[in-house]
Design a protein around this motif. Structure first.
Motif, PDB file in Angstrom:
ATOM      1  N   SER A 267      -6.224 -67.967  23.265  1.00 37.73           N
ATOM      2  CA  SER A 267      -6.037 -68.818  24.435  1.00 37.73           C
ATOM      3  C   SER A 267      -5.188 -68.061  25.439  1.00 37.73           C
ATOM      4  CB  SER A 267      -5.340 -70.121  24.035  1.00 37.73           C
ATOM      5  OG  SER A 267      -4.881 -70.803  25.180  1.00 37.73           O
ATOM      6  N   SER A 268      -5.584 -68.128  26.709  1.00 37.01           N
ATOM      7  CA  SER A 268      -4.804 -67.430  27.736  1.00 37.01           C
ATOM      8  C   SER A 268      -3.482 -68.126  28.018  1.00 37.01           C
ATOM      9  CB  SER A 268      -5.616 -67.326  29.028  1.00 37.01           C
ATOM     10  OG  SER A 268      -5.873 -68.625  29.545  1.00 37.01           O
ATOM     11  N   ALA A 269      -3.404 -69.410  27.662  1.00 38.51           N
ATOM     12  CA  ALA A 269      -2.213 -70.186  27.997  1.00 38.51           C
ATOM     13  C   ALA A 269      -1.389 -70.592  26.783  1.00 38.51           C
ATOM     14  CB  ALA A 269      -2.612 -71.444  28.774  1.00 38.51           C
ATOM     15  N   MET A 270      -2.005 -70.608  25.614  1.00 38.62           N
ATOM     16  CA  MET A 270      -1.324 -71.107  24.413  1.00 38.62           C
ATOM     17  C   MET A 270      -1.312 -70.018  23.349  1.00 38.62           C
ATOM     18  SD  MET A 270      -3.130 -74.868  24.542  1.00 38.62           S
ATOM     19  CE  MET A 270      -4.638 -74.165  25.217  1.00 38.62           C
ATOM     20  N   PRO A 271      -0.244 -69.231  23.300  1.00 41.25           N
ATOM     21  CA  PRO A 271      -0.218 -68.048  22.430  1.00 41.25           C
ATOM     22  C   PRO A 271      -0.257 -68.368  20.945  1.00 41.25           C
ATOM     23  CG  PRO A 271       1.949 -68.461  23.392  1.00 41.25           C
ATOM     24  CD  PRO A 271       0.994 -69.376  24.076  1.00 41.25           C
ATOM     25  N   GLN A 272      -0.015 -69.624  20.592  1.00 41.91           N
ATOM     26  CA  GLN A 272      -0.026 -69.975  19.177  1.00 41.91           C
ATOM     27  C   GLN A 272      -1.442 -70.126  18.630  1.00 41.91           C
ATOM     28  OE1 GLN A 272       0.507 -72.089  21.616  1.00 41.91           O
ATOM     29  NE2 GLN A 272      -0.403 -74.079  21.171  1.00 41.91           N
ATOM     30  N   LYS A 273      -2.437 -70.131  19.514  1.00 40.38           N
ATOM     31  CA  LYS A 273      -3.800 -70.448  19.089  1.00 40.38           C
ATOM     32  C   LYS A 273      -4.588 -69.208  18.692  1.00 40.38           C
ATOM     33  CE  LYS A 273      -6.364 -73.510  20.807  1.00 40.38           C
ATOM     34  NZ  LYS A 273      -7.330 -74.136  21.744  1.00 40.38           N
ATOM     35  N   LYS A 274      -5.407 -69.396  17.658  1.00 42.03           N
ATOM     36  CA  LYS A 274      -6.440 -68.434  17.272  1.00 42.03           C
ATOM     37  C   LYS A 274      -7.750 -69.201  17.266  1.00 42.03           C
ATOM     38  CE  LYS A 274      -7.877 -65.230  13.607  1.00 42.03           C
ATOM     39  NZ  LYS A 274      -7.570 -64.678  12.257  1.00 42.03           N
ATOM     40  N   ASN A 275      -8.618 -68.893  18.207  1.00 39.57           N
ATOM     41  CA  ASN A 275      -9.866 -69.629  18.362  1.00 39.57           C
ATOM     42  C   ASN A 275     -11.031 -68.899  17.709  1.00 39.57           C
ATOM     43  OD1 ASN A 275      -8.450 -71.490  19.957  1.00 39.57           O
ATOM     44  ND2 ASN A 275      -8.860 -70.325  21.833  1.00 39.57           N
ATOM     45  N   TYR A 276     -12.088 -69.648  17.472  1.00 47.40           N
ATOM     46  CA  TYR A 276     -13.301 -69.077  16.892  1.00 47.40           C
ATOM     47  C   TYR A 276     -14.494 -69.353  17.814  1.00 47.40           C
ATOM     48  CZ  TYR A 276     -10.437 -68.852  12.677  1.00 47.40           C
ATOM     49  OH  TYR A 276      -9.432 -68.593  11.781  1.00 47.40           O
ATOM     50  N   PRO A 277     -14.509 -68.756  19.014  1.00 44.67           N
ATOM     51  CA  PRO A 277     -15.618 -69.005  19.941  1.00 44.67           C
ATOM     52  C   PRO A 277     -16.961 -68.510  19.424  1.00 44.67           C
ATOM     53  CG  PRO A 277     -14.194 -67.240  20.748  1.00 44.67           C
ATOM     54  CD  PRO A 277     -13.487 -67.865  19.600  1.00 44.67           C
ATOM     55  N   ILE A 278     -16.948 -67.590  18.459  1.00 46.86           N
ATOM     56  CA  ILE A 278     -18.214 -67.113  17.897  1.00 46.86           C
ATOM     57  C   ILE A 278     -18.992 -68.274  17.273  1.00 46.86           C
ATOM     58  CG2 ILE A 278     -17.178 -66.494  15.662  1.00 46.86           C
ATOM     59  CD1 ILE A 278     -19.159 -64.168  15.526  1.00 46.86           C
ATOM     60  N   LEU A 279     -18.258 -69.240  16.706  1.00 42.42           N
ATOM     61  CA  LEU A 279     -18.930 -70.397  16.108  1.00 42.42           C
ATOM     62  C   LEU A 279     -19.583 -71.251  17.190  1.00 42.42           C
ATOM     63  CD1 LEU A 279     -16.198 -71.440  13.502  1.00 42.42           C
ATOM     64  CD2 LEU A 279     -18.046 -69.768  13.262  1.00 42.42           C
ATOM     65  N   GLU A 280     -18.904 -71.382  18.316  1.00 46.07           N
ATOM     66  CA  GLU A 280     -19.475 -72.151  19.424  1.00 46.07           C
ATOM     67  C   GLU A 280     -20.693 -71.438  20.001  1.00 46.07           C
ATOM     68  OE1 GLU A 280     -16.393 -73.573  22.202  1.00 46.07           O
ATOM     69  OE2 GLU A 280     -14.962 -72.724  20.755  1.00 46.07           O
ATOM     70  N   ARG A 281     -20.632 -70.101  20.039  1.00 47.41           N
ATOM     71  CA  ARG A 281     -21.772 -69.331  20.513  1.00 47.41           C
ATOM     72  C   ARG A 281     -22.995 -69.580  19.625  1.00 47.41           C
ATOM     73  NH1 ARG A 281     -21.801 -67.055  25.635  1.00 47.41           N
ATOM     74  NH2 ARG A 281     -19.739 -66.196  26.101  1.00 47.41           N
ATOM     75  N   ILE A 282     -22.782 -69.587  18.333  1.00 47.25           N
ATOM     76  CA  ILE A 282     -23.888 -69.789  17.399  1.00 47.25           C
ATOM     77  C   ILE A 282     -24.513 -71.160  17.615  1.00 47.25           C
ATOM     78  CG2 ILE A 282     -24.477 -70.067  14.960  1.00 47.25           C
ATOM     79  CD1 ILE A 282     -22.271 -67.941  14.394  1.00 47.25           C
ATOM     80  N   ARG A 283     -23.670 -72.179  17.708  1.00 43.35           N
ATOM     81  CA  ARG A 283     -24.215 -73.518  17.893  1.00 43.35           C
ATOM     82  C   ARG A 283     -24.909 -73.645  19.250  1.00 43.35           C
ATOM     83  NH1 ARG A 283     -20.713 -78.893  16.727  1.00 43.35           N
ATOM     84  NH2 ARG A 283     -19.722 -78.400  18.723  1.00 43.35           N
ATOM     85  N   GLY A 284     -24.317 -73.059  20.283  1.00 40.95           N
ATOM     86  CA  GLY A 284     -24.931 -73.114  21.594  1.00 40.95           C
ATOM     87  C   GLY A 284     -26.271 -72.397  21.634  1.00 40.95           C
TER      88      GLY A 284
END
Length: 516
Positions: A289-306
């Motif tokens: 996240s550009s604003a929340m340094p505590q976050k680790k996101n998994y956008p690859i999963l969203e890409r797959i579903r999309g």
């Protein structure tokens, strides 16, 4: 007279047809014909060349051209694949079939009068498109197979790791990742079998259908189909040039697959969400996240579903492109309705590769998963079974007693593993039931993940049953690999034979020797 900005000057078009005297307009060339030409030159030209070689062999067989003439045509066709051809509205009307024809004619040592007699672009185009679609299907099957095998490998590693299984988005029963991914693996095997049937069903050669009513010469359509790696010729000439049902059949299967993939990836997304934290992916497959340094996101999963959604959208696009069109050769059907065939397979292969990478790099947090299992009363079903089978409590009454016990345990602040025979005795007494053993049913039902091991039926979540299923799937995947390889090898054998019969032994088959 000066041509208008939207009109090309008259060129050689008069030698292509006696009906049209002007070349295509600049608008038509730039917006339609030239882009179509570029696409076909990049993806279908090898298959047009293959078709032309088969025609040359047939002309030779029928005695309309000589062996040396057929060999010369074959060599020139080879050169077209290597040298490339370009869209020219004056010389070839920006049509790839005309361009290929002219490429050969310019290179001939002497004119070959009978070459292209009794010919139509319609069945040539239909055949080239089918061969290209078949190639894409073979490649797509490889990516599905790789994903299915990755899911199978993950399942074998996680058959004993308890996790919460949900129904209606609520904790329901204990499962394992192995049990879940065995279902994913099973779906991929099922899809691959359906696609095999689709492949064999569509693998009929349109060549020899002519413009729409067949041809006037005695073409050996069976021999031509065999050289193209098709199991037979398309029986009806009109179907050969009018139908693109094979596009819809493939797209329909991929749409179904996309729906299944969207459901599987949705569960993985849930497991990776903050409230669960059952899985992690390595940093190289994660985002921030550009604003929340505590976050680790998994956008690859969203890409797959999309991306999985596009597979159904492409099917709808192709279906609507064919719907309510006349059943004959139509540019609307042959080109526009199938325009997204390549993007559909590109999306499929990307989706499969991304999902395969996810499956191969998933890590499970065993502590959190076991903790989640242990805090839920997932053994309620087992408790009811125990009361019926060992205490002779009527089944529906047993269900009510089990529910009463769980409510009472919740009210008393007892976790599932802190069993209370007194609470069970009270719940049973409310229904006039006296139990001989108040402890064993509870201990069986609410020991950590205990109900997982109470399953006996084939296909159940019991780790031993999952391992049995995975062993069966291993055999299925071996068979599927063999079946798909046989299709690929059979096609390649036909393509190799084309060049052999033409005396072209440079190792490049039909301009497409390594594509399948």
């Amino acid at each position: 007279m000066t041509p208008s900005p939207d009109r090309s000057p008259v060129g050689e078009v008069g030698r292509l047809t006696g009906r049209i005297r002007s070349t295509p307009s600049r608008l038509l060339h730039e917006e339609v014909l030239e882009p179509q030409f570029r696409y076909e030159a990049a993806h279908l030209l090898p298959w047009y060349i293959t078709v032309e070689k088969v025609f040359a062999l047939e002309y030779r067989r029928m005695g309309l051209i000589t062996g040396p003439q057929a060999a010369e045509i074959g060599r020139l066709l080879h050169g077209a694949a290597q040298d490339g051809i370009t869209a020219d509205p004056q010389a070839n009307m920006s049509d790839i079939a005309f361009a290929l024809e002219q490429h050969v004619e310019r290179g001939l040592s002497e004119p070959v009068t009978s070459w292209h007699v009794d010919r139509s672009r319609n069945d040539m185009q239909s055949t080239a498109q089918l061969l290209f679609g078949r190639q894409l299907l073979l490649e797509g099957a490889e990516s599905i197979l790789a994903f299915g095998q990755a899911a199978h490998r993950l399942a074998t590693l996680t058959t004993d790791l308890p996790m919460v299984g949900q129904t209606h988005l609520q904790a329901a029963q204990t499962i394992t990742p192995g049990y879940y991914f065995a279902a994913v693996s099973q779906q991929m095997a099922h899809t691959l079998r359906r696609l095999l049937t689709t492949h064999d069903g569509i693998n009929l050669s349109p060549l020899g259908s002519g413009a729409m009513t067949g041809q006037e010469l005695a073409w050996d359509r069976d021999a031509m189909a065999a050289l193209l790696g098709c199991r037979a010729p398309q029986p009806h000439a009109l179907t050969g040039v009018a139908s693109r049902a094979w596009v819809l059949e493939i797209a329909a299967e991929l749409s179904l697959l996309g729906s299944a993939l969207s459901r599987f990836i949705s569960d993985v997304m849930t497991w990776g969400s903050g409230p669960y934290g059952f899985i992690t992916l390595p940093d190289e497959l994660s985002g921030i996240s550009s604003a929340m340094p505590q976050k680790k996101n998994y956008p690859i999963l969203e890409r797959i579903r999309g991306k999985s959604a596009h597979l159904s959208a492409y099917y709808l696009d192709m279906l609507l492109g064919q719907r309510a069109t006349p059943f004959t050769n139509m540019v609307e059907v042959s080109k526009e309705a199938g325009a997204n065939l390549l993007p559909m397979f590109t999306t499929l292969n990307t989706t499969m590769r991304l999902f395969t990478a996810v499956v191969e790099n998933l890590s499970f947090d065993e502590h959190r998963m076991r903790a989640a299992v242990d805090q839920e009363f997932l053994g309620g079903f087992t408790l009811a079974n125990q009361l019926t089978l060992h205490e002779s409590v009527p089944w529906r009454t047993a269900q009510v007693i089990a529910g009463r016990y769980i409510l009472a345990a919740h009210a008393a602040g007892l976790p599932p593993h802190r069993i209370s025979p007194d609470l069970l005795r009270t719940a049973a007494a409310e229904h006039g039931i006296t139990l001989a053993d108040h402890e064993t049913p509870l201990a069986t039902a609410f020991k950590s993940a205990g109900e997982l091991y109470e399953k006996k039926s084939a296909g159940s979540a019991h780790p031993d049953r999952v391992r049995e299923l995975l062993e069966e799937q291993s055999a299925q995947y071996r068979e599927l690999h063999t079946e798909w390889s046989a299709r690929r090898d059979g096609i390649q054998a036909g393509l190799d034979r084309i060049d052999s019969l033409l005396g072209l032994n440079d190792g490049v088959s039909g301009g497409q020797g390594t594509a399948v």
